[in-house]
Structure formats: C-alpha cells, structure tokens
Design a protein around this motif. Structure first.
Motif, PDB file in Angstrom:
ATOM      1  N   TRP A   1       0.832  -1.209   0.000  1.00 23.90           N
ATOM      2  CA  TRP A   1       0.000   0.000   0.000  1.00 23.90           C
ATOM      3  C   TRP A   1       0.868   1.260   0.000  1.00 23.90           C
ATOM      4  O   TRP A   1       0.632   2.185  -0.778  1.00 23.90           O
ATOM      5  CB  TRP A   1      -0.915   0.008   1.225  1.00 23.90           C
ATOM      6  N   ARG A   2       1.875   1.290   0.855  1.00 27.17           N
ATOM      7  CA  ARG A   2       2.730   2.455   0.954  1.00 27.17           C
ATOM      8  C   ARG A   2       3.506   2.667  -0.358  1.00 27.17           C
ATOM      9  O   ARG A   2       3.671   3.802  -0.828  1.00 27.17           O
ATOM     10  CB  ARG A   2       3.699   2.305   2.116  1.00 27.17           C
TER      11      ARG A   2
ATOM     12  N   ARG B   1       2.531   1.757  -3.366  1.00 24.93           N
ATOM     13  CA  ARG B   1       1.594   2.239  -4.387  1.00 24.93           C
ATOM     14  C   ARG B   1       1.352   3.737  -4.209  1.00 24.93           C
ATOM     15  O   ARG B   1       1.295   4.495  -5.197  1.00 24.93           O
ATOM     16  CB  ARG B   1       0.268   1.487  -4.283  1.00 24.93           C
ATOM     17  N   VAL B   2       1.253   4.190  -2.966  1.00 20.72           N
ATOM     18  CA  VAL B   2       1.058   5.621  -2.713  1.00 20.72           C
ATOM     19  C   VAL B   2       2.262   6.419  -3.223  1.00 20.72           C
ATOM     20  O   VAL B   2       2.126   7.474  -3.843  1.00 20.72           O
ATOM     21  CB  VAL B   2       0.832   5.875  -1.202  1.00 20.72           C
ATOM     22  N   VAL B   3       3.456   5.902  -2.963  1.00 19.59           N
ATOM     23  CA  VAL B   3       4.676   6.607  -3.383  1.00 19.59           C
ATOM     24  C   VAL B   3       4.795   6.649  -4.906  1.00 19.59           C
ATOM     25  O   VAL B   3       5.190   7.684  -5.479  1.00 19.59           O
ATOM     26  CB  VAL B   3       5.910   5.906  -2.760  1.00 19.59           C
TER      27      VAL B   3
ATOM     28  N   THR C   1       2.339   6.195  -7.262  1.00 16.12           N
ATOM     29  CA  THR C   1       1.217   6.812  -8.001  1.00 16.12           C
ATOM     30  C   THR C   1       0.761   8.126  -7.403  1.00 16.12           C
ATOM     31  O   THR C   1       0.024   8.877  -8.039  1.00 16.12           O
ATOM     32  CB  THR C   1       0.027   5.835  -8.038  1.00 16.12           C
ATOM     33  N   GLY C   2       1.154   8.387  -6.162  1.00 13.82           N
ATOM     34  CA  GLY C   2       0.712   9.608  -5.502  1.00 13.82           C
ATOM     35  C   GLY C   2      -0.722   9.552  -5.040  1.00 13.82           C
ATOM     36  O   GLY C   2      -1.319  10.597  -4.736  1.00 13.82           O
ATOM     37  N   SER C   3      -1.300   8.345  -4.985  1.00 13.70           N
ATOM     38  CA  SER C   3      -2.700   8.235  -4.533  1.00 13.70           C
ATOM     39  C   SER C   3      -2.872   6.999  -3.664  1.00 13.70           C
ATOM     40  O   SER C   3      -2.038   6.117  -3.642  1.00 13.70           O
ATOM     41  CB  SER C   3      -3.625   8.139  -5.744  1.00 13.70           C
TER      42      SER C   3
END
Length: 386
Positions: A377-378, A380-382, A384-386
C-alpha cells in the motif's frame, strides 16, 4: 506474470553486481558462522557452572577448588540458566548440588547431577570435577563441622590431618542428558550458530534491498513502467518478488555453504525449505516497507543495518534464546527472528516435520500478513501519488 518475474530477476542481477554485496553475501556470513562455532561450539578453556540449591558448604568448597585449577573456568547460575547454557553449548558442563549436600556421610551419599552435552569436552571436564570432589571428600565436611562448634580453623585442620583417611564416599556424580533432554546431544559445533546467522543475514539482506527500491524511484524507472501495458499491481508485485528472491538467495546460499564447509545439520529438507521460504518472505515484506517509507538511499541503508542488528539481537541471533531469562525470551518472540529460530530448533534438534513447526509458520504468516499489505500500500502511494 512474465513482467513480475522479469522485475525480480533484474533485482537479483543488480544486487549481485554491487561488489560490496559480494563480500557481505558470500564471505561475511561464513566468517561469522566460523567465529561463533569456534567460540561457543567447542570453546578453549572449558567453563563449568555450579548450581547451589541450598547455600551449601560443599558448593563453596568445590567452587574454590575448581577455581584454583587453571584447566577450567567456574561460574555460578540458577538451575534453569545452567541447563540452558549446556543445551546451547556455551559451557562444557554444570554441576547441580542439592540442598542436603552437607548432610552426606560415608553410608548416606548425596547424589550430584553432572550435566554435559556431547561435543563440548564434557567427559574430560567430568574427570576434573570428580577428582576435586574426591579430594575434598569427608575431610572437608569434617573440617566444616569442627570449625562450626567453636574450634579454630588451624586446630581443626590439624585434627583432620591426624585422622585416618576415610574413603570419600559422601558424594557421587550421575551424568544426565544435556539440557532438558537428549535432543541436544547430537548438535555439532556449528549447528546453532549457522541457524542464527542465516536468520540475521537473510533479514539484513532483504532490508538492504530497500536502497534498490529508492534508486528505482529516483531514476524514474517506476514511472516509465507505469507508462507501459504493465499494470501497477504487476510493478509492485515484481518489486516485492525481487526482495523475496534476494532474501531467499541469501538463505539458501548459507544453507548450502555451511553444509559443505562445516557439515552443518539442517534437518529434513522439506520443513527447512518451507521455513526458509516463509521467513524470507517476511524479510522481503519488511524490506519493501522500508523502501517505501524512506526516500534517501543513505538513510535507508543506515536504518536497514541498525534495524537488522537490533532485531537480530533481541530475537536471539547474537545469543541463544536458551540462555536468556524468561522475560527476555518473551520479548524476543515479538520478532520474527525468534519464531524462525524456534522452527529451526524443532527441525534440527527434534527431527521436526512441517506439521511440527506449524505454530512457528503460523506466527510468521501473521507477520507477513501485516507487513506485505502495508508495504504494498505504501509503495503504491509513493509510485502513483494516490
């Protein structure tokens, strides 16, 4: 799935191309196994632990007599600590003196438990202990009794010296199985140290892979991959698989190398591979999370080394859990390292199967179930920025 496997293959190739990694992956683990085995597996000056269960004069006399013998080192400890250290091979033997030892007579001997493990010089040390006990014999008890009723020590010694020799039949020694049972008797000099170093280096290698994740982000490789038909899930899956391949490669190398070089016993193949694979997955998930949280390679490397060594020390990779107090062992099991070492203990010492290590596998699966989704999860956030 070809994209996922390609990313994993690239991660392994890039890792092995780093010359510094070659030393820490191939040479350093074997050097540590050799050092630990030479230091704790066989030892140089045998160490004896005396367990006094009743503040007896015999224990004090025996400790003083053995301390005067340069062939051995003497320590004191509780019964549990002594058995644990014998089991772990960090001492040659333990002598357990019961609380009624001072009541021994020629017709009513007191039995001492002499605890030793194969491969630590226990039989040779037993002869030294036996000789010292026979030398003390009934004269030591008589001397203590005379002094206790008000006679000076000098006069008591003279009286004992003038007394005809009495056979030192007050104490006999019974050799019992090392540790908590005979399961520890067959351990080789390097067996315990090899498992500990496998757990330590597998975890650190996986954490060090976090720097590769940061480098991929800095170079924009992750963004370019997202512009291809490869999905974001495949990208994250490939990066996670790459961490697992690194950790698994390190673990399997240590198993094979220590087996060939030091003849380390790793137990049955199937449970060993299952345990290694799952612990490598937990390590990879931790490396994935670390690489997703930090954005600077130097910082990530520092954190990886510190965290890897700290968790290894707490989890029993620096000192066997068997020699630690209960409180420390309970704290150690907050780490995956301790559960992995418990699994290796079941496999190697008790000829355990996959069924026998199911509790350890279950706990390691729980670690994986928390770390992997959180890291994915972390990341993917980094990315894609979402």
């Amino acid at each position: 799935m070809s994209a996922v496997s390609a990313l994993a293959r690239v991660a392994l190739i890039r890792f092995l191309r780093e010359r510094s990694n070659l030393f820490f992956v191939f040479i350093f683990p074997l050097a540590i196994v050799l050092l630990v085995g030479a230091t704790f597996g066989a030892g140089f000056t045998p160490e004896i632990v005396i367990v006094d269960e009743g503040d007896t004069a015999l224990a004090a006399d025996l400790a003083a007599s053995l301390n005067a013998n340069e062939a051995v080192d003497v320590r004191t400890a509780t019964r549990e600590e002594a058995l644990g250290r014998v089991a772990a091979g960090t001492i040659a033997a333990a002598v357990i003196i019961p609380s009624d030892a001072d009541a021994a007579t020629a017709t009513s001997p007191v039995h001492l438990d002499y605890v030793a493990r194969a491969g630590t010089g226990g039989e040779q040390v037993r002869a030294i202990v036996q000789a010292e006990i026979e030398r003390l014999g009934l004269a030591s008890r008589a001397l203590a009794g005379l002094v206790g009723v008000g006679v000076t020590e000098e006069r008591a010694a003279d009286a004992v010296a003038a007394t005809p020799a009495v056979a030192p039949a007050d104490v006999t020694i019974e050799t019992v199985a090392g540790g908590d049972g005979p399961e520890f008797a067959g351990l080789g000099q390097f067996d315990l140290g090899a498992a500990q170093q496998l757990v330590l280096f597998t975890f650190i290698t996986a954490l060090s892979g976090a720097a590769g994740l940061i480098q991929i982000r800095e170079w924009g490789i992750a963004r370019r991959l997202q512009a291809t038909p490869v999905s974001g899930a495949h990208v994250i899956g490939g990066l996670a698989l790459g961490r697992w391949v690194l950790a698994l490669f390190q673990a399997i190398y240590i198993v094979v190398a220590t087996l060939l070089v030091f003849r380390v016993n790793w137990g049955s193949l199937l449970p060993t591979l299952v345990l290694i694979g799952l612990f490598a997955a937990v390590s990879a998930a931790a490396g994935l999370l670390l690489g997703a949280v930090w954005s600077n390679q130097a910082q990530a490397n520092g954190v990886a080394v510190f965290l890897g060594l700290a968790l290894a020390a707490i989890g029993g990779c620096m000192l066997p859990l068997e020699v630690m107090p209960d409180v420390v062992r309970n704290v150690a099991h907050a780490t995956p390292h301790a559960w992995a070492l418990d699994g290796f203990a079941d496999i190697v010492r008790r000829d355990g199967s996959v069924r026998d290590i199911l509790p350890e596998l279950g706990v390691l699966s729980a670690f994986l179930g928390v770390l992997l989704p959180l890291g994915a999860w972390r990341l993917r956030v980094v990315l894609t920025g979402s």
